[in-house]
Motif scaffolding. Sequence first.
Motif, PDB file in Angstrom:
ATOM      1  N   PHE A  96       0.818  -1.206   0.010  1.00 24.59           N
ATOM      2  CA  PHE A  96       0.120   0.078   0.040  1.00 24.59           C
ATOM      3  C   PHE A  96       0.910   1.207  -0.028  1.00 24.59           C
ATOM      4  O   PHE A  96       0.507   2.194  -0.888  1.00 24.59           O
ATOM      5  N   LEU A  97       2.009   1.300   0.925  1.00 25.37           N
ATOM      6  CA  LEU A  97       2.901   2.468   0.913  1.00 25.37           C
ATOM      7  C   LEU A  97       3.570   2.525  -0.450  1.00 25.37           C
ATOM      8  O   LEU A  97       3.591   3.765  -0.778  1.00 25.37           O
ATOM      9  N   VAL A  98       3.943   1.742  -0.924  1.00 23.35           N
ATOM     10  CA  VAL A  98       4.943   1.553  -2.206  1.00 23.35           C
ATOM     11  C   VAL A  98       3.825   2.027  -3.182  1.00 23.35           C
ATOM     12  O   VAL A  98       4.427   3.055  -4.059  1.00 23.35           O
ATOM     13  N   GLY A  99       2.604   1.624  -3.424  1.00 22.99           N
ATOM     14  CA  GLY A  99       1.965   2.239  -4.331  1.00 22.99           C
ATOM     15  C   GLY A  99       1.265   3.577  -4.113  1.00 22.99           C
ATOM     16  O   GLY A  99       1.168   4.490  -5.153  1.00 22.99           O
ATOM     17  N   PHE A 100       1.024   3.911  -2.924  1.00 23.28           N
ATOM     18  CA  PHE A 100       0.899   5.233  -2.579  1.00 23.28           C
ATOM     19  C   PHE A 100       1.846   6.445  -2.968  1.00 23.28           C
ATOM     20  O   PHE A 100       1.299   7.263  -3.581  1.00 23.28           O
ATOM     21  N   GLY A 101       3.023   6.126  -2.442  1.00 24.44           N
ATOM     22  CA  GLY A 101       4.312   6.831  -2.988  1.00 24.44           C
ATOM     23  C   GLY A 101       4.378   7.062  -4.054  1.00 24.44           C
ATOM     24  O   GLY A 101       4.632   8.115  -4.880  1.00 24.44           O
ATOM     25  N   THR A 102       4.133   6.042  -4.949  1.00 23.08           N
ATOM     26  CA  THR A 102       4.249   6.141  -6.392  1.00 23.08           C
ATOM     27  C   THR A 102       3.428   6.709  -7.011  1.00 23.08           C
ATOM     28  O   THR A 102       3.585   7.519  -8.183  1.00 23.08           O
ATOM     29  N   GLY A 103       2.220   6.709  -6.651  1.00 24.88           N
ATOM     30  CA  GLY A 103       1.030   7.438  -7.155  1.00 24.88           C
ATOM     31  C   GLY A 103       1.289   9.021  -7.033  1.00 24.88           C
ATOM     32  O   GLY A 103       1.005   9.936  -7.850  1.00 24.88           O
TER      33      GLY A 103
END
Length: 190
Positions: free
Chosen positions: A29-36
């Motif tokens: 979740f944190l990786v996807g959120f940061g990438t977004g």
Amino acid sequence: MSEQTVAIPPMPDTPPPSPSPQRRGRVPFLVGFGTGIVTSGAVALVLFLTIGDSRPTAASVTAGSPSANATPSAVATTEEVAEAPEEVFNSNPVAEDFTVTLKTTSKQCFGSAGCNITVEPKVSYAGLLPLDPGKEYSITYEVHGSEDGSIIQTMELSDQTSLSYRPTVLSTSTSKAKLTAKVTDVEERG
């Protein structure tokens, strides 16, 4: 034919270690959120730099083009003139484009003998296109409700708002007579 036997490796006594349930949900979740967030910021920056100033600068004008030697203010003025839409006016207004109402400015009644009334026209324009402000229009209208029958009057409209007319003086048979008016003709003048 001969039979072949395949040896199956023995199963381990303990199951393989699994990631903790807390890390399994949070890290992706944190990786996807940061990438977004990073991607959105990059897209916004590119759009801002691309759209920010669409007027040509001296560096963006190519040599040999008509505006290569033009000053930036001349280029901006040319663009503004090109963007201004040409006004379109109603070239042939008709009677149905106008409505007229009557405003009573004086009324003198004589009991059962009727009244002497002075009225002034109030005209409204309801055409789809505006009237040409440089032209004058002669608007003929008919007043109904007079003791003597219909009265035909004419008013002049200029500059889309200046109305010149003569007040209509008429007699009615009763004090309750209803006066109405209708535009019957419109002519362009000048």
